[in-house]
Design a protein around this motif. Structure first.
Motif, PDB file in Angstrom:
ATOM      1  N   GLY A   1       5.745   0.029 -11.805  1.00 32.60           N
ATOM      2  CA  GLY A   1       6.941   0.823 -12.436  1.00 32.60           C
ATOM      3  C   GLY A   1       6.636   2.138 -12.669  1.00 32.60           C
ATOM      4  N   LEU A   2       7.518   2.543 -13.535  1.00 39.67           N
ATOM      5  CA  LEU A   2       7.350   4.053 -13.854  1.00 39.67           C
ATOM      6  C   LEU A   2       6.271   4.403 -14.781  1.00 39.67           C
ATOM      7  CD1 LEU A   2      10.255   3.601 -12.791  1.00 39.67           C
ATOM      8  CD2 LEU A   2      11.277   5.561 -14.178  1.00 39.67           C
ATOM      9  N   VAL A   3       5.078   4.491 -14.504  1.00 40.26           N
ATOM     10  CA  VAL A   3       4.003   4.353 -15.280  1.00 40.26           C
ATOM     11  C   VAL A   3       3.670   5.523 -16.176  1.00 40.26           C
ATOM     12  CG1 VAL A   3       2.865   2.652 -13.655  1.00 40.26           C
ATOM     13  CG2 VAL A   3       2.350   4.878 -13.247  1.00 40.26           C
ATOM     14  N   ARG A   4       3.805   6.768 -15.578  1.00 41.01           N
ATOM     15  CA  ARG A   4       3.256   7.848 -16.420  1.00 41.01           C
ATOM     16  C   ARG A   4       4.076   9.083 -15.913  1.00 41.01           C
ATOM     17  NH1 ARG A   4      -0.746   6.227 -13.284  1.00 41.01           N
ATOM     18  NH2 ARG A   4      -1.513   4.760 -15.484  1.00 41.01           N
ATOM     19  N   GLY A   5       4.354  10.085 -16.674  1.00 41.83           N
ATOM     20  CA  GLY A   5       4.537  11.220 -16.517  1.00 41.83           C
ATOM     21  C   GLY A   5       6.157  11.923 -17.491  1.00 41.83           C
ATOM     22  N   ASN A   6       6.260  13.304 -17.384  1.00 39.11           N
ATOM     23  CA  ASN A   6       7.199  13.674 -18.319  1.00 39.11           C
ATOM     24  C   ASN A   6       8.778  13.385 -17.385  1.00 39.11           C
ATOM     25  OD1 ASN A   6       5.617  14.776 -20.254  1.00 39.11           O
ATOM     26  ND2 ASN A   6       5.023  16.361 -18.818  1.00 39.11           N
ATOM     27  N   LEU A   7       9.286  12.353 -17.737  1.00 42.28           N
ATOM     28  CA  LEU A   7      10.558  11.956 -16.874  1.00 42.28           C
ATOM     29  C   LEU A   7      11.758  12.718 -17.355  1.00 42.28           C
ATOM     30  CD1 LEU A   7       8.583   9.616 -16.577  1.00 42.28           C
ATOM     31  CD2 LEU A   7      10.416   8.040 -16.973  1.00 42.28           C
TER      32      LEU A   7
ATOM     33  N   VAL B   1      12.245   0.020  -7.249  1.00 45.09           N
ATOM     34  CA  VAL B   1      10.642  -0.173  -7.213  1.00 45.09           C
ATOM     35  C   VAL B   1       9.876  -1.131  -6.588  1.00 45.09           C
ATOM     36  CG1 VAL B   1       8.794   0.070  -8.580  1.00 45.09           C
ATOM     37  CG2 VAL B   1      10.711   1.430  -9.152  1.00 45.09           C
ATOM     38  N   TYR B   2       8.926  -1.142  -6.016  1.00 43.17           N
ATOM     39  CA  TYR B   2       8.314  -2.394  -5.409  1.00 43.17           C
ATOM     40  C   TYR B   2       6.852  -1.985  -5.936  1.00 43.17           C
ATOM     41  CZ  TYR B   2       5.589  -5.537  -2.437  1.00 43.17           C
ATOM     42  OH  TYR B   2       4.998  -6.646  -1.983  1.00 43.17           O
ATOM     43  N   ASP B   3       6.192  -3.145  -6.249  1.00 41.34           N
ATOM     44  CA  ASP B   3       4.706  -2.985  -6.861  1.00 41.34           C
ATOM     45  C   ASP B   3       3.914  -4.159  -6.162  1.00 41.34           C
ATOM     46  OD1 ASP B   3       2.244  -2.511  -8.285  1.00 41.34           O
ATOM     47  OD2 ASP B   3       3.137  -4.483  -9.454  1.00 41.34           O
ATOM     48  N   ALA B   4       2.914  -4.012  -5.323  1.00 37.65           N
ATOM     49  CA  ALA B   4       2.022  -4.688  -4.535  1.00 37.65           C
ATOM     50  C   ALA B   4       1.004  -5.399  -5.474  1.00 37.65           C
ATOM     51  CB  ALA B   4       1.546  -3.936  -3.379  1.00 37.65           C
TER      52      ALA B   4
ATOM     53  N   GLY C   1       6.094  -7.318  -7.151  1.00 42.52           N
ATOM     54  CA  GLY C   1       7.432  -7.291  -6.497  1.00 42.52           C
ATOM     55  C   GLY C   1       8.376  -6.300  -6.685  1.00 42.52           C
ATOM     56  N   TYR C   2       9.568  -6.832  -6.396  1.00 37.32           N
ATOM     57  CA  TYR C   2      11.026  -5.894  -6.652  1.00 37.32           C
ATOM     58  C   TYR C   2      11.256  -5.586  -8.189  1.00 37.32           C
ATOM     59  CZ  TYR C   2      10.938  -5.142  -1.582  1.00 37.32           C
ATOM     60  OH  TYR C   2      10.721  -5.149  -0.172  1.00 37.32           O
ATOM     61  N   ALA C   3      11.719  -4.482  -8.514  1.00 38.27           N
ATOM     62  CA  ALA C   3      12.565  -4.364  -9.631  1.00 38.27           C
ATOM     63  C   ALA C   3      13.476  -3.107  -9.788  1.00 38.27           C
ATOM     64  CB  ALA C   3      11.616  -4.414 -10.950  1.00 38.27           C
TER      65      ALA C   3
ATOM     66  N   PHE D   1      16.716  -2.698 -17.158  1.00 40.18           N
ATOM     67  CA  PHE D   1      15.579  -3.135 -16.104  1.00 40.18           C
ATOM     68  C   PHE D   1      16.028  -4.643 -15.909  1.00 40.18           C
ATOM     69  CE2 PHE D   1      11.405  -5.269 -15.557  1.00 40.18           C
ATOM     70  CZ  PHE D   1      10.846  -4.288 -14.511  1.00 40.18           C
ATOM     71  N   PHE D   2      15.522  -4.798 -14.386  1.00 41.72           N
ATOM     72  CA  PHE D   2      15.735  -6.186 -14.017  1.00 41.72           C
ATOM     73  C   PHE D   2      14.777  -6.512 -12.874  1.00 41.72           C
ATOM     74  CE2 PHE D   2      17.981 -10.028 -12.725  1.00 41.72           C
ATOM     75  CZ  PHE D   2      18.314 -10.696 -13.762  1.00 41.72           C
ATOM     76  N   ILE D   3      14.363  -7.555 -12.881  1.00 41.48           N
ATOM     77  CA  ILE D   3      13.368  -7.674 -11.425  1.00 41.48           C
ATOM     78  C   ILE D   3      14.355  -8.663 -10.377  1.00 41.48           C
ATOM     79  CG2 ILE D   3      11.477  -7.976 -12.911  1.00 41.48           C
ATOM     80  CD1 ILE D   3      11.478 -10.823 -12.734  1.00 41.48           C
ATOM     81  N   GLY D   4      13.789  -8.305  -9.226  1.00 43.33           N
ATOM     82  CA  GLY D   4      14.585  -8.769  -8.094  1.00 43.33           C
ATOM     83  C   GLY D   4      14.929  -7.619  -7.237  1.00 43.33           C
TER      84      GLY D   4
END
Length: 350
Positions: free
Chosen positions: A159-165, A151-154, A76-78, A39-42
């Motif tokens: 992020g990848l918040v929930r679910g059966n990935l 990913v962009y979060d306003a 922001g972006y990550a 994981f990396f922001i930007g």
């Protein structure tokens, strides 16, 4: 009367459980993506490439919002990156649960899907469950594969918040006698001559079907045409046949060897006169093929006129191919959604 009401409640509960159980029978997970991701922001488009060195990136657990994983207050972006392995490349999808807010997904450097819109035309997709078809040509069965998620979060959690990935095999694919999935000729704009058998499409670009055209770098709304040349064995000459074109966003007219064999919605020559009812993009296209309209053991030409009114466009989801009528009816009966008829139950309660 009380007994009948109790029976209705019981039946409604049973129907709800059946509906809830259906998705579980539809998928088989072949690789679990839950756990540690790089994981990396930007934001940097090079981070989508499979040969990018992410060894210096941080590790983060998913599914979980990144605020709970050491990035409180970040908007922001990550990017997320991870490797996975598969033994077969057929009928595979990636399930990524809900992502807050916008995402683009890459497999081995190829963009396979997106949800929401990035700034400056920002539109959130925070409550949409992400399921993306993985084209077979994107996958490697002899070594590791790379998945990268932009990913962009306003605001709020991101992020990848929930679910059966995971990577899942779809179990309800129909038994096609001829798959038409793959590279098709494609051109934006509108020309009625594109439907003709002998039209020259040699200078057109190629797009993968099924996959939205936005996921293949056509950020476009309006008219477009797809064309494909294919052959079908005379072994099926005495079969009743159906063309499956999956789901198309939004409207289509479909031509086989120059003759229209089906359409969903009405495409008019003036886009201002086109009316989209709202659910056309969710309908599976299944068009009967008359035996007089298809050639056996020689070249056929399939041409699909599409009009997209907003956001995602094109032939974006399968199944794509030719199937016998009998197999199609079995598949539709077993897997296609059917409305539950409460009318007879209410008649019973009278």
């Amino acid at each position: 009367m009380k007994n009948r009401i109790a029976l209705l409640i019981m039946l409604f509960g049973l129907f709800s459980m059946v509906q809830a159980a259906d998705p579980q029978r539809e998928w088989r997970r072949v690789y679990d993506l839950r756990g540690q991701w790089r994981f990396f922001i930007g934001d940097n488009p090079a981070w989508a490439k499979p040969d990018f060195d992410d060894s210096e990136w941080f590790k983060i657990f998913a599914p979980s919002n990144w605020e709970n994983e050491g990035y409180p207050g970040y908007d922001g972006y990550a990017w997320y990156r991870k490797t996975f392995e598969v033994k077969s490349a057929e009928h595979l999808y990636v399930h990524l649960g809900t992502i807050d807010d916008v995402d683009q997904v890459y497999i081995n450097g190829k963009r396979i899907g997106y949800t929401g819109l990035f700034p400056p035309d920002y539109s959130t997709g925070y409550n949409v469950d992400r399921i993306y078809k993985i084209p077979a040509f994107c996958l490697r069965t002899d070594r590791k594969n790379f998945i990268a998620i932009r990913v962009y979060d306003a605001e709020f959690e991101g992020g990848l918040v929930r679910g059966n990935l995971g990577i899942y095999e779809k179990l309800n694919e129909p038994e096609l006698i001829k798959s038409l999935e793959g590279l098709w000729k494609f051109a934006t704009g509108d020309n009625p001559n594109c439907a003709k058998y002998n039209y020259d499409d040699s200078r057109w670009n190629e797009l993968f079907v099924p996959l939205s055209w936005e996921a293949q770098d056509y950020n476009y709304n309006g008219y477009a045409w797809y064309r494909l040349h294919f052959k079908l064995s005379s072994d099926y000459k005495n079969e009743r046949l159906v063309l499956l074109l999956g789901k198309i966003d939004d409207l289509d007219e479909t031509y086989l060897n120059g003759k229209m064999i089906g359409k969903t919605g009405i495409i008019k020559n003036n886009p201002l006169d086109i009316r989209i009812e709202g659910d056309e993009w969710q309908k599976v296209r299944a068009y009967d093929i008359d035996e007089k309209d298809i050639y056996f053991d020689r070249d056929n030409v399939l041409a699909v006129r599409v009009y997209d009114g907003l956001v995602q466009g094109g032939i974006y989801e399968g199944p794509i191919g030719i199937i016998t009528k009998n197999e199609y009816l079995k598949w539709r009966e077993k897997y296609q959604d059917r409305p539950f008829d409460f009318f007879k139950i209410f008649q019973f309660l009278k």
